[in-house]
Design a protein around this motif. Structure first.
Motif, PDB file in Angstrom:
ATOM      1  N   THR A  44       2.521  13.414  26.839  1.00  0.00           N
ATOM      2  CA  THR A  44       2.209  14.225  25.659  1.00  0.00           C
ATOM      3  C   THR A  44       2.901  13.800  24.376  1.00  0.00           C
ATOM      4  O   THR A  44       2.525  14.238  23.301  1.00  0.00           O
ATOM      5  CB  THR A  44       2.603  15.695  25.904  1.00  0.00           C
TER       6      THR A  44
ATOM      7  N   HIS B 226       2.025  20.821  32.303  1.00  0.00           N
ATOM      8  CA  HIS B 226       2.654  21.487  33.447  1.00  0.00           C
ATOM      9  C   HIS B 226       1.622  21.763  34.549  1.00  0.00           C
ATOM     10  O   HIS B 226       1.904  21.537  35.729  1.00  0.00           O
ATOM     11  CB  HIS B 226       3.350  22.775  33.018  1.00  0.00           C
TER      12      HIS B 226
ATOM     13  N   ARG C 288      -0.303  21.814  24.726  1.00  0.00           N
ATOM     14  CA  ARG C 288      -0.064  20.497  25.342  1.00  0.00           C
ATOM     15  C   ARG C 288       0.936  20.620  26.486  1.00  0.00           C
ATOM     16  O   ARG C 288       0.756  20.017  27.548  1.00  0.00           O
ATOM     17  CB  ARG C 288       0.428  19.494  24.297  1.00  0.00           C
ATOM     18  N   LEU C 289       1.987  21.392  26.280  1.00  0.00           N
ATOM     19  CA  LEU C 289       2.995  21.603  27.321  1.00  0.00           C
ATOM     20  C   LEU C 289       2.378  22.318  28.524  1.00  0.00           C
ATOM     21  O   LEU C 289       2.608  21.933  29.673  1.00  0.00           O
ATOM     22  CB  LEU C 289       4.172  22.394  26.764  1.00  0.00           C
ATOM     23  N   THR C 290       1.575  23.324  28.271  1.00  0.00           N
ATOM     24  CA  THR C 290       0.922  24.076  29.340  1.00  0.00           C
ATOM     25  C   THR C 290      -0.005  23.190  30.155  1.00  0.00           C
ATOM     26  O   THR C 290       0.014  23.213  31.393  1.00  0.00           O
ATOM     27  CB  THR C 290       0.142  25.276  28.758  1.00  0.00           C
TER      28      THR C 290
ATOM     29  N   ILE D 154       5.838  14.828  23.774  1.00  0.00           N
ATOM     30  CA  ILE D 154       6.797  15.914  23.539  1.00  0.00           C
ATOM     31  C   ILE D 154       8.142  15.521  24.137  1.00  0.00           C
ATOM     32  O   ILE D 154       8.225  15.156  25.306  1.00  0.00           O
ATOM     33  CB  ILE D 154       6.302  17.234  24.177  1.00  0.00           C
TER      34      ILE D 154
ATOM     35  N   LEU E 205       6.643  14.309  31.002  1.00  0.00           N
ATOM     36  CA  LEU E 205       6.160  15.084  29.863  1.00  0.00           C
ATOM     37  C   LEU E 205       6.080  14.206  28.618  1.00  0.00           C
ATOM     38  O   LEU E 205       5.071  14.201  27.908  1.00  0.00           O
ATOM     39  CB  LEU E 205       7.065  16.289  29.620  1.00  0.00           C
TER      40      LEU E 205
ATOM     41  N   CYS F  49      14.581  22.553  24.748  1.00  0.00           N
ATOM     42  CA  CYS F  49      13.608  22.201  23.725  1.00  0.00           C
ATOM     43  C   CYS F  49      14.085  22.768  22.394  1.00  0.00           C
ATOM     44  O   CYS F  49      14.504  23.919  22.319  1.00  0.00           O
ATOM     45  CB  CYS F  49      12.254  22.800  24.113  1.00  0.00           C
TER      46      CYS F  49
ATOM     47  N   CYS G 256      10.888  15.627  32.576  1.00  0.00           N
ATOM     48  CA  CYS G 256      10.961  15.397  31.134  1.00  0.00           C
ATOM     49  C   CYS G 256      10.358  14.047  30.746  1.00  0.00           C
ATOM     50  O   CYS G 256       9.657  13.945  29.732  1.00  0.00           O
ATOM     51  CB  CYS G 256      12.404  15.492  30.652  1.00  0.00           C
TER      52      CYS G 256
ATOM     53  N   VAL H 168      11.828  16.552  25.293  1.00  0.00           N
ATOM     54  CA  VAL H 168      12.731  17.623  25.710  1.00  0.00           C
ATOM     55  C   VAL H 168      13.899  16.971  26.434  1.00  0.00           C
ATOM     56  O   VAL H 168      13.837  15.810  26.819  1.00  0.00           O
ATOM     57  CB  VAL H 168      12.028  18.672  26.607  1.00  0.00           C
TER      58      VAL H 168
END
Length: 86
Positions: A36, A77, A72-74, A38, A32, A57, A29, A40
């Motif tokens: 990004t 990852h 962005r998450l993809t 983002i 991430l 999330c 997290c 979570v």
């Protein structure tokens, strides 16, 4: 509105998390967030089954903004998995 996906974290990333004295899902997290923006929440705060990893999330965006976040998450990852591939 809420997602609680299960994530596979490679052993190499688990070892890096342990070296950083943090739970593997929290390590994921934080990476991430830094990569990004983002935010979570690690699943370890929600009594996940031992040996499994999740994050929580909350999606509060307009529907037309969701595909960009998913992309962005993809990409994060994929990059994370490439970096820590066993």
């Amino acid at each position: 509105m809420y997602l609680f996906p299960c994530i596979n974290i490679p052993q190499k990333a688990i070892a890096a998390a342990e070296a950083a004295k943090t739970a593997p899902d929290a390590f994921y997290c934080k990476r991430l967030l830094n990569a990004t923006g983002i935010v979570v929440v690690p699943g370890s705060g929600f009594r996940q089954v031992p040996g499994t990893w999740h994050f929580r999330c909350t999606i509060l965006l307009r529907e037309d903004k969701i595909p960009a976040i998913v992309n962005r998450l993809t990409e994060f990852h994929k990059s994370f998995m490439d970096e820590f591939r066993d």
